[in-house]
Design a protein around this motif. Structure first.
Motif, PDB file in Angstrom:
ATOM      1  N   ASP A 206      21.977 137.779 119.463  1.00  0.00           N
ATOM      2  CA  ASP A 206      20.590 138.000 119.054  1.00  0.00           C
ATOM      3  C   ASP A 206      19.864 136.676 118.869  1.00  0.00           C
ATOM      4  O   ASP A 206      18.704 136.528 119.265  1.00  0.00           O
ATOM      5  N   ALA A 207      20.551 135.702 118.271  1.00  0.00           N
ATOM      6  CA  ALA A 207      19.931 134.399 118.034  1.00  0.00           C
ATOM      7  C   ALA A 207      19.632 133.685 119.348  1.00  0.00           C
ATOM      8  O   ALA A 207      18.569 133.068 119.510  1.00  0.00           O
ATOM      9  N   PHE A 208      20.557 133.765 120.290  1.00  0.00           N
ATOM     10  CA  PHE A 208      20.348 133.121 121.593  1.00  0.00           C
ATOM     11  C   PHE A 208      19.189 133.777 122.331  1.00  0.00           C
ATOM     12  O   PHE A 208      18.360 133.109 122.949  1.00  0.00           O
TER      13      PHE A 208
ATOM     14  N   TYR B  11      18.278 132.085 131.482  1.00  0.00           N
ATOM     15  CA  TYR B  11      19.002 132.360 130.241  1.00  0.00           C
ATOM     16  C   TYR B  11      18.793 133.801 129.811  1.00  0.00           C
ATOM     17  O   TYR B  11      19.724 134.466 129.353  1.00  0.00           O
ATOM     18  N   PHE B  12      17.565 134.305 129.966  1.00  0.00           N
ATOM     19  CA  PHE B  12      17.318 135.684 129.543  1.00  0.00           C
ATOM     20  C   PHE B  12      18.079 136.664 130.432  1.00  0.00           C
ATOM     21  O   PHE B  12      18.662 137.631 129.930  1.00  0.00           O
ATOM     22  N   LEU B  13      18.091 136.434 131.738  1.00  0.00           N
ATOM     23  CA  LEU B  13      18.857 137.311 132.624  1.00  0.00           C
ATOM     24  C   LEU B  13      20.349 137.228 132.315  1.00  0.00           C
ATOM     25  O   LEU B  13      21.064 138.234 132.378  1.00  0.00           O
ATOM     26  N   PHE B  14      20.817 136.040 131.991  1.00  0.00           N
ATOM     27  CA  PHE B  14      22.216 135.871 131.608  1.00  0.00           C
ATOM     28  C   PHE B  14      22.522 136.689 130.352  1.00  0.00           C
ATOM     29  O   PHE B  14      23.550 137.364 130.260  1.00  0.00           O
TER      30      PHE B  14
ATOM     31  N   ALA C  69      23.634 129.070 134.602  1.00  0.00           N
ATOM     32  CA  ALA C  69      24.637 129.892 133.917  1.00  0.00           C
ATOM     33  C   ALA C  69      25.605 129.003 133.156  1.00  0.00           C
ATOM     34  O   ALA C  69      26.044 129.341 132.047  1.00  0.00           O
ATOM     35  N   GLY C  70      25.948 127.848 133.734  1.00  0.00           N
ATOM     36  CA  GLY C  70      26.843 126.922 133.049  1.00  0.00           C
ATOM     37  C   GLY C  70      26.242 126.364 131.779  1.00  0.00           C
ATOM     38  O   GLY C  70      26.897 126.338 130.724  1.00  0.00           O
ATOM     39  N   THR C  71      24.988 125.940 131.842  1.00  0.00           N
ATOM     40  CA  THR C  71      24.351 125.414 130.633  1.00  0.00           C
ATOM     41  C   THR C  71      24.134 126.527 129.603  1.00  0.00           C
ATOM     42  O   THR C  71      24.209 126.280 128.392  1.00  0.00           O
ATOM     43  N   ALA C  72      23.872 127.761 130.085  1.00  0.00           N
ATOM     44  CA  ALA C  72      23.751 128.891 129.153  1.00  0.00           C
ATOM     45  C   ALA C  72      25.063 129.112 128.407  1.00  0.00           C
ATOM     46  O   ALA C  72      25.068 129.353 127.194  1.00  0.00           O
ATOM     47  N   LEU C  73      26.176 129.030 129.114  1.00  0.00           N
ATOM     48  CA  LEU C  73      27.484 129.199 128.471  1.00  0.00           C
ATOM     49  C   LEU C  73      27.740 128.093 127.450  1.00  0.00           C
ATOM     50  O   LEU C  73      28.263 128.357 126.352  1.00  0.00           O
TER      51      LEU C  73
END
Length: 370
Positions: free
Chosen positions: A13-15, A56-59, A263-267
């Motif tokens: 939720d925070a992300f 990030y939102f799609l991830f 995707a990598g930076t999102a992780l």
């Protein structure tokens, strides 16, 4: 896109809330002529922090799928019923996106049909179908196929009038296809960042999130999950940067290298938030505003977008006057903070304004979902 569950992953939720707050920040400067470089999109190839927000939102949509689907499957819902619910949600998202574009003129003949919510709806529907009926191996194969296939199409297949591998704004195959389908009803007239062909690698972005969601539900210790997330993130960032040498990182084209890199930076970022919030339980005052935004993400995105549109339409001084948004920027922010500082202060005020409204809803237990 997730439902309340026991043992809720607060960091998710925070992300999500951080992502939505960042969207509001970059979408609402006081003046588009005075935006600090990190708060603007890269002109074409390359990236800025702003270019990370949408993927990030799609991830996150993908991360949430294993949680929401597992609960409903456990309650006895079949995959067909779940997918019908997915289709309904997708159509609502697409409808909201079109409504945001249409209101108040309803000029359907020339209206741009692509958009952020439209892409979210299409990606969510496709990724959910693959997740519901595909095993983990199938999903990895689909991700690889989408990314390699998109690379091949964009670099080996020439658009009419262009050479193979032409990745310029007007010369690439995706832009040609969008002009063929939509004519000039595109964001930049001749190309669009949310076009048809580039939606395919965006599906891969969402599918990569589903693997992270499964790790979170795996029953492993928080420390082990964090390490797995960080390792996967580091690997994807490196692969994205390597692929960038042959197929440049580009948000407007949603290139395969862009998918892996974002995707990598999102992780990496989500892994840090998960470790701090859910593993170490460091839930100070900094977490609550993000959760407040995250619990009403689509609602605040739509409301803030329509509010910004309204501010731009209201004229101070009559029909030939300046837009209310411009007047507020000049009088309330630029007057003391200067061009760039005032533009940023205006955007931060928007973030604060919507946080207050969403906090009121949150305190009353009102969480608007579709």
């Amino acid at each position: 896109m997730t439902e309340p569950t026991a043992g809720r992953v607060v960091s998710l939720d925070a992300f999500r809330g951080l992502t939505i707050a960042a969207m509001i920040l970059v979408n609402n400067p006081g003046s588009w002529s005075h935006v600090y470089a990190p708060l603007a999109h890269a002109a074409w190839h390359g990236w800025t922090p702003t270019d990370l927000i949408f993927p990030y939102f799609l991830f996150i949509v993908g991360v949430a799928m294993p949680f929401s689907f597992a609960r409903r499957l456990a309650e006895g819902a079949g995959r067909g019923l779940l997918f019908r619910h997915v289709v309904r949600r997708s159509l609502i998202l697409i409808g909201l996106g079109l409504a945001m574009r249409a209101i108040p003129d309803f000029d359907f003949a020339d209206m741009r049909l692509y958009g952020v919510l439209q892409r979210i709806g299409l990606v969510y529907c496709a990724a959910a179908a693959i997740y519901l009926w595909g095993s983990s191996r199938v999903r990895w194969a689909v991700v690889a196929g989408l990314l390699l296939g998109y690379w091949g199409i964009m670099t080996l297949v020439p658009a009419p009038g262009s050479a193979a591998g032409d990745l310029t704004p007007d010369g690439n195959l995706a832009a040609w296809l969008d002009r063929l389908v939509m004519g000039d009803r595109l964001w930049q007239g001749t190309w669009d960042p949310e076009g048809l062909l580039s939606t395919l690698p965006a599906i891969a972005t969402c599918l990569l999130g589903t693997f992270c969601g499964e790790w979170l539900r795996s029953g492993r210790s928080g420390g082990e999950i964090s390490r797995r997330i960080w390792l996967a993130g580091a690997v994807l960032v490196v692969l994205g940067l390597l692929w960038d040498l042959a197929f440049p990182i580009n948000k407007n084209l949603w290139t395969s290298s862009y998918v892996l890199f974002t995707a990598g930076t999102a992780l990496l970022l989500f892994g840090a938030m998960y470790w701090a919030i859910d593993v170490k339980r460091l839930r100070g005052a900094w977490v609550t505003p993000l959760v407040v935004y995250g619990m009403n993400s689509i609602a605040v995105f739509v409301a803030s977008g329509m509010f910004a549109k309204t501010l731009a339409r209201i004229r101070v001084g009559g029909g030939d006057g300046v837009p209310l948004s411009g007047w507020l920027y000049e009088e309330a922010f630029r007057s003391w903070a200067g061009d760039y500082g005032g533009s940023l202060a205006f955007a931060l005020a928007q973030v604060g304004f919507w946080l207050v409204l969403m906090w009121i809803l949150h305190r009353r237990g009102i969480h608007i979902r579709i």
